[in-house]
Design an enzyme around this catalytic site. Structure first.
Site: not given
Ligand code: ZN
Length: 454
Positions: A54, A56, A59, A120, A210, A232, A235, A269, A320
């Site tokens: 996992h 991203h 980040q 994403y 969500r 996800h 979490e 998560h 992550d």
């Molecule tokens: Zn994530």
């Protein structure tokens, strides 16, 4: 064809001395011989290198920017998310490739052979599509080409701003797609992936319950037949409350009741689960994608690992938010969280296996499953995802068998890792990536420029 010889290796039948592997041009292990004579490439200790399931990538460049208290009395995941959105507003495709290449290099140096990129960030600022809808995916693929890491690309559907179907806003605009847009993005990304070696595959993912409706989630599961599906889930307490209010069920329970969760799935998560949900996920055949350093950093809570492992649940490890890249630190953080919670030592050990062995074996096997990758154990036919450790490191001197893995996980410093292969690609040698200097220089330039633009 390449050949690797190890003084001591953990293969599918356990620990053995004087082990030789033949690796084919396709990156798979052709033969494993025990009691073999040394060949040219020799290492001290050889184990299976897990996948990082996992990430991203962008980040990574935010590390260290979110540790001051925000305007709220209790800083939380949600204030971190605000900083992330501001950061996203300035990122270009060139930035993303430089950051991803540096990150993937760090992952290899830490002992990860592959990465599942939960991708994403698709569009330009304000949600403006690039001429190539998969421009950002092409930059992830470029970084994979530069570093030689194995890739499971997970294009993410992010369609709404909350369970009530509200529109995306602000920083989220760069993530957004409807179902048609997602199908085009996925098809274009799949086309670009054909330029990578065969161990690199494409899966599918929905950002969270969500961010997609139930119908949209169904479309995601159909877009990549037989490939991994990641999401996800559960979490944060706030997320559980929102899903509960909207559907009448907690997120994990809702997912299990409404979608055919099986071995294709990786639930990222899954921190907030009841005992019933924990057992049900373990029995489903899915993998949970744990991200212990990020979950600690964001104050998510503690995953119920003792109960989940006890029920035979599969897990994998992801970095992550990428605030720190360390395989040993991720596993140690997971182990210590359980000790702090239960006030016991060696909570995750079994009668037969030490904590280090349980965690390294589990992360390798679960990581391979979550990535759709023939790996996770050193055996004929598997990809040669290999991690070599230095038997002359002070904390490994005189050690053998599972105590090696305990020493790596609990005293482990990055400098125990001497070599890493991803599907036979020998990318880390003497503890350093073979393209370290160029990749680091490009990243440093990007960081300096980003700090000026923020
Ligand atoms: Zn994530």
């Amino acid at each position: 064809m390449a050949t690797v010889w190890a003084k001591h290796a953990l293969i599918d039948t356990g620990w053995h001395d004087n082990v030789m592997l033949d690796i084919g041009a396709d990156g798979r292990i052709l033969s494993v011989s025990v009691g073999a004579k040394p060949c040219e490439k020799q290492v001290d200790i050889l184990v299976s290198a897990p996948a990082n399931t996992h990430s991203h990538a962008f980040q990574r460049a935010m590390a260290g920017l979110s540790e001051a208290r925000g305007p709220h009395a209790h800083d939380s995941f949600w204030t971190w998310r605000d900083i992330m959105y501001r950061f996203v507003d300035v990122l270009t495709p060139d930035d993303v490739q430089a950051i991803a290449a540096f990150l993937y290099m760090e992952m290899l140096e830490a002992g990860f052979a592959a990465v599942a990129e939960f991708h994403y960030l698709h569009h330009g600022v304000g949600g403006q599509a690039y001429n190539n809808v998969a421009e950002m995916a092409s930059r992830i693929i470029g970084a994979v080409n530069q570093t030689g890491i194995g890739l499971t690309l997970l294009p993410v559907l992010y369609a709404q701003g909350g369970c009530d179907g509200r529109a995306l806003a602000g920083g989220q605009m760069r993530f957004g797609n409807d179902i048609d847009g997602y199908a085009k993005l996925h098809a274009q990304s799949a086309k670009l992936m054909t330029a990578l070696p065969d161990d690199c595959v494409i899966g599918a993912s929905a950002h969270s319950l969500r961010a997609v409706s139930s119908q949209q989630l169904e479309c995601v599961t159909n877009v990549a037949y037989d490939a991994p599906i990641h999401i996800h889930i559960a979490e944060q307490d706030g997320e559980v409350a929102e899903v509960l209010a909207y559907t009448g069920k907690r997120p994990v329970q809702w997912l299990l009741d409404n979608h055919a969760v099986d071995a294709r799935w990786c639930l990222i998560h899954a921190t907030q689960m009841t005992q019933g949900e924990t057992i049900a996920v373990a029995k489903s055949g899915a993998v949970v994608g744990l991200c212990p350093i990020t979950e600690s950093s964001l104050g998510d809570g503690i995953f119920p690992a003792r109960e989940y492992f006890g029920a035979g649940g599969a897990f994998s490890i992801g970095s992550d938010s990428n605030i720190r890249i360390s395989l040993a630190d991720e596993l140690r953080t997971l182990a210590y969280s359980q000790r702090l919670q239960h006030k016991e030592r060696a909570v995750l050990a079994t009668d037969q296996r030490s904590v280090g062995r349980v965690l390294m074996d589990g992360a390798a096997r679960g990581g391979a499953q979550a990535c759709g990758r023939d790996s996770g154990v050193i055996a004929v036919g598997q990809y040669a995802d290999l991690l070599a450790l230095d038997a002359h490191h002070s904390d490994l001197l005189g050690k053998s068998g599972d105590t090696i893995l305990d020493s790596f996980v609990f005293c482990g410093a990055q400098n125990m890792v001497t070599d890493v292969w991803s599907a036979g690609r020998h990318m880390v040698r003497d503890g350093q990536h073979i393209h370290y200097a160029d990749i680091k220089a490009a990243y440093n330039n990007t960081i300096l420029s980003l700090m000026e633009r923020l």
